[in-house]
Design an enzyme around this catalytic site. Structure first.
Site, short mmCIF file in Angstrom:
data_model
loop_
_atom_site.label_atom_id
_atom_site.label_comp_id
_atom_site.label_asym_id
_atom_site.label_seq_id
_atom_site.Cartn_x
_atom_site.Cartn_y
_atom_site.Cartn_z
N ARG A 190 20.59 -16.42 -19.37
CA ARG A 190 21.69 -15.84 -18.62
C ARG A 190 21.50 -14.32 -18.46
O ARG A 190 20.47 -13.76 -18.85
CB ARG A 190 23.02 -16.17 -19.29
N ASP A 191 22.52 -13.68 -17.90
CA ASP A 191 22.42 -12.24 -17.65
C ASP A 191 22.64 -11.47 -18.95
O ASP A 191 23.57 -10.69 -19.07
CB ASP A 191 23.45 -11.83 -16.59
N GLU A 192 21.80 -11.71 -19.93
CA GLU A 192 21.97 -11.07 -21.23
C GLU A 192 20.59 -10.80 -21.83
O GLU A 192 20.06 -9.73 -21.71
CB GLU A 192 22.85 -11.92 -22.14
N GLU A 237 23.88 -22.42 -28.55
CA GLU A 237 24.70 -21.29 -29.00
C GLU A 237 25.98 -21.79 -29.67
O GLU A 237 26.42 -21.28 -30.68
CB GLU A 237 25.07 -20.42 -27.80
#
Ligand code: BGC
Length: 878
Positions: free
Chosen positions: A465-467, A741
């Protein structure tokens, strides 16, 4: 000569290859193979030869049992200097030394700033700052007067780069120079490019893309974190046969232009238009008259550093297992494994056709499900040049995926057209585990895959993801497992150096390293404690005292900071947000920090733990006053914690598994009364939860250890073998191929957890693997670097066998136990130069000490049916 002893695997620092390293006095390690059992080293000798002129240098015989990271015994290397290093050893028994090992080559890179005459160059053109931008091609023709003897390229970029010389790719690194805290430490790479050059006309080129430097970064979609201009720094150093030299460096003679990559972003993916290729752009004589010029950039203050660990590389391929049509008519390719890397596609079609590849970890309702990727588009596009077979793989992006939706494919798509190219930091695999339960073996395999996917130059939280940030808490809990599975010492040495430089003046490390500026650094327990715990774990596993010394100021700064906040009462309290037992199953979907355990109970437990580890580190490093000071502080903190959170009879303010596990594991209880009560309460709580997980990032990694310490290894096994959610094996029953997660990232109804933060590839909760290695199989370090090994299996859970094999710094250690009816057979392998303390499961109090070699033990032990699976079945049936 004692011919049964041989020395091999000579290494420098944590490098598998000694080429292009940044240390002037690289420490040296080796491994010994000995036929005789019980071999211990008495002394060693190092011989260093200068391959340029054959001159040799010897350390003389050095009395020492150490074979890991021993000091460089000679004058320091100067930039570019080489040595061939051989080792021989003497054992305790034989008088004669071993043969010399094969020589291992070491070559220093550029060790002084003044070695660099190249300047950073950037295209002389303005660009849109708001989106992912096309990479730049840089090129320069040059002439070599005569045949060359050798050539080295030292190179890095503001951005990510791939270099070419005369049309050939230089090296095989992926997304070089990797990600460091660029403002403080920018890595450069060294390549031996001798074979790519020749007398006459030559050309050097490089493609530079946004990467981490100026691409979209972090969950708030920010860009240009380190600057908004891509730049290249390259220094090609050529040596002619007659001893003459020539340099080609980035300067204002280079030209720049865009190429076929139309846009490129780590999260976004890459768009490539093959019609815009510039054949021969990195070969001599390419027409570059209309290319832009370049500007040289003033050298900024950041420090160029050579790598401390291996680069990211393409590691292996995974072929599709299935291609199918989704309910809405899309073509979906399933690779059967949630993995990290990118696709290579092979195709044939009409010019101008565009193929779109959308990556996802999961399907929902039969369609690729991309919501968990948030703002990461994870989409690659390829536009065909037409007229024959075309092959393509994106360069400056990577994705976490199991499924790919393919749109616009010309003709029939078949499995031969695509392959997933798995990429990660090219660490050596060092740890294995297997056992008789297929689900548990799968869990372990999932942990390995989650490590592979998230050890991508830095240790990331997730790869999709955007992380994809270096969250400190995640690594803090996973570091022991990571250090067993792979040799991650070099990679984490670099990451810890970044942590230290980014630790603010007030001692608080950012939440994640490198820091991208999303939130202010605040003191948060378990995450900030990475500053102390990670170096300590690496010291235990790799015996790197130098790393401990280098990190010591950072370790100390963290403890001092928290001590300052806690004040005279030695208690850290306040209103500020703590991440606490992040993501315990009771925490609300949108409030993962709101777990059941008081976050300040967690914070003060970690404070005491870190203070005590700091005291141990101080002692090892010979900082005697500090050792005493922090030892005293740790004792105060334990008492303060005990007063604040425990009753005299051992009950805790938070009646949770995490609270009891912390109290037991961090030694926060006093006296047998408190201890017994806490042990019993922990057992009760686990039973009360129906042997399901009730812990988050803080409690989960230690719960099985705490139960083992509470004399309840059977309870730990029941938790481990639970298959109903929340549990470690629930994801396995759902077909997981990585660690999730959330305990229920995929919910029992087959739908993806609606929480905005839901990844299918997070290693943190996989930290239980360390317990599998140390307790189920029973292989653990008993002294730094496994120079003393603890072998103490605790069979249970109905397992009929388990084994662990670890390539320790001294060599291979192995444990394998098998249960035969009422007996247990234990086979172990102890590497030369070490000793092992063995405790048989029937009688763990009885310590048997053995030396190196193979050993077999057998003891009476109840049959497996008496300890587990049947109870679990009953439990499940009820
Ligand atoms: C990350 C976690 C991290 C946490 C802390 C999340 O977004 O994925 O793994 O530790 O934030 O706030």
């Amino acid at each position: 000569m004692s011919d049964e002893v041989s020395v091999g695997d000579v290494r420098f620092e944590h490098h598998r290859e000694g080429f292009g390293i940044g240390e002037a006095r690289p420490r040296i390690s080796w491994k010994v193979s000995a036929d005789q059992s019980g071999w211990l080293q008495r002394a060693y000798e190092l011989r260093l030869v200068d391959p340029e002129n054959g001159s040799a240098w010897s350390s003389g015989r050095i009395e020492s049992e150490h074979a890991v990271l021993v000091p460089w015994p000679a004058p320091p290397l100067a930039s570019r200097q080489k040595r061939a290093v051989s080792v021989r050893v003497w054992g305790m028994r034989a008088g004669a030394p071993s043969e010399w090992s094969d020589p291992a080559l070491v070559e220093a890179a550029l060790l002084e700033r003044s070695d660099w005459t190249a300047e950073f160059i950037t295209p002389d053109r303005d660009e849109d700052r708001s989106a992912d931008r096309p990479p730049w091609l840089f090129r320069r023709d040059f002439h070599l007067a005569q045949d060359i003897e050798s050539a080295r390229l030292y190179i890095t970029a503001h951005g990510v780069y791939e270099a070419e010389i005369n049309g050939a790719r230089v090296g095989d690194h992926v997304l070089a120079p990797g990600w460091t805290s660029y403002r403080h430490r920018l890595r450069y790479q060294a390549f031996d490019v001798t074979s790519l050059l020749h007398a006459g006309a030559n050309c050097i080129g490089a493609i530079v893309g946004d990467g981490w430097f100026r691409g979209q970064l972090g969950y708030r979609n920010i860009r240009n974190v380190y600057g908004d201009r891509l730049a290249l720094l390259a220094q090609l150093e050529i040596r002619y046969a007659d001893g003459g030299t020539q340099r080609v460096v980035t300067d204002d003679l280079w030209r720049a232009e865009h190429g076929p990559i139309r846009s490129s972003g780590i999260y976004a993916g890459e768009a490539y238009d093959a019609r815009k290729e510039r054949p021969g752009w990195s070969s001599p004589g390419h027409a570059d008259g209309d290319w832009a010029g370049v500007l040289t950039l003033a050298r900024d203050a950041h420090q160029l550093v050579a790598p401390a660990g291996p680069p990211v590389r393409h590691i292996n391929n995974v072929a599709p297992v299935k291609i199918h049509r989704s309910p809405s008519g899309k073509t979906i390719v399933d690779f059967g494994q949630n993995l990290v890397g990118r696709l290579r596609i092979t195709l044939n079609g009409a010019v101008g056709t565009t193929v779109t590849l959308r990556h996802a970890e999961v399907l929902q309702d039969g369609e690729v499900y991309t919501r968990p990727l948030r703002a990461a588009a994870a989409t690659d596009r390829y536009t065909l040049r037409g007229g024959g077979r075309e092959e393509w793989e994106p360069r400056f992006t990577y994705h976490g995926f199991r499924y790919v939706e393919v749109d616009g494919w010309p003709g029939q798509l078949s499995a031969e057209n695509l392959v997933a190219r798995v990429c990660h930091t090219d660490m050596e695999r060092t740890g294995w585990f297997s056992c008789s339960d297929p689900d548990l073996s799968q869990l372990h395999e999932n942990v390995v895959w989650s490590m592979r996917g998230n050890f991508f130059d830095i240790p990331t939280d997730c790869p999709q993801r955007d992380e994809r940030l270096g969250w400190t808490g995640d690594l803090q809990v996973f570091a022991p497992t990571a250090s067993y599975l792979y040799d991650c010492a070099g990679m984490l040495t670099s990451w810890l150096a970044d942590l230290a430089v980014e630790q603010l003046a007030d001692g608080v490390p950012p939440f994640y390293v490198p820091y991208v500026g999303l939130n202010e650094a605040r003191p948060v327990a378990a995450w900030g404690d990475a500053a102390v715990i990670v170096p300590w774990v690496l010291f235990q596993r790799f015996a790197d005292r130098g790393l401990l010394a280098a990190q010591y100021p950072s370790m100390k700064a963290w403890v001092d900071t928290v001590a300052g906040i806690a004040g005279d009462g030695c208690l850290w309290q306040g209103e500020a947000l703590q991440l606490g037992d992040w993501l315990d199953p009771s925490a609300p979907g949108d409030g993962p920090w709101a777990a059941a355990t008081d976050p300040y109970l967690v914070a003060n437990a970690y404070f005491a733990h870190s203070a005590s580890l700091l005291a141990s580190a101080a002692e090892i490093l010979g900082h005697d006053q500090d050792a005493e000071k922090y030892g005293r502080l740790a004792a105060w903190l334990r008492r303060a914690w005990n007063t604040a959170y425990a009753t005299e009879d051992g009950l805790l303010a938070s009646d949770t598994q995490t609270a009891y596990a912390l109290a037991l594991q961090f030694g926060l209880l006093a006296g047998a009364g408190q201890l017994d009560a806490a042990r019993q309460r922990l057992r009760e709580l686990v039973a009360k939860s129906g042997f399901r997980i009730a812990t988050g990032f803080v409690g989960t990694p230690i719960i099985c250890d705490a139960l083992t310490a509470a004399d309840a290894v059977d309870t730990a096994y029941r938790l481990l073998f639970q298959r109903e959610p929340p549990s470690w094996l629930y994801p396995v029953t759902q077909g997981a191929t990585t660690v999730w997660e959330r305990w229920d990232s995929l919910m029992p109804d087959g739908r993806v957890n609606p929480a905005e933060m839901t990844s299918f590839n997070h290693y943190a909760l996989g930290a239980v693997a360390d317990w599998l290695h140390r307790t189920v199989a029973g292989l653990a370090p008993a002294a730094p670097g496994y120079r003393r090994i603890s072998i103490s299996p605790r069979p249970g859970g109905g397992l009929t066998y388990a084994s662990a094999r670890h390539e320790t710094p001294y060599g291979t250690a192995e444990v394998r136990w098998v249960r035969n009816g009422g007996r247990l057979d234990l086979d172990i392998l102890v590497p030369a130069g070490t000793t092992a303390e063995v405790r048989l499961p029937g009688d763990p109090a009885d310590l048997i000490e053995v030396g190196s070699g193979k050993h077999r033990f057998s003891c009476a032990y109840p049959a497996p049916a008496e300890d587990g699976q049947n109870t679990l079945t009953t439990q499940r049936d009820r």
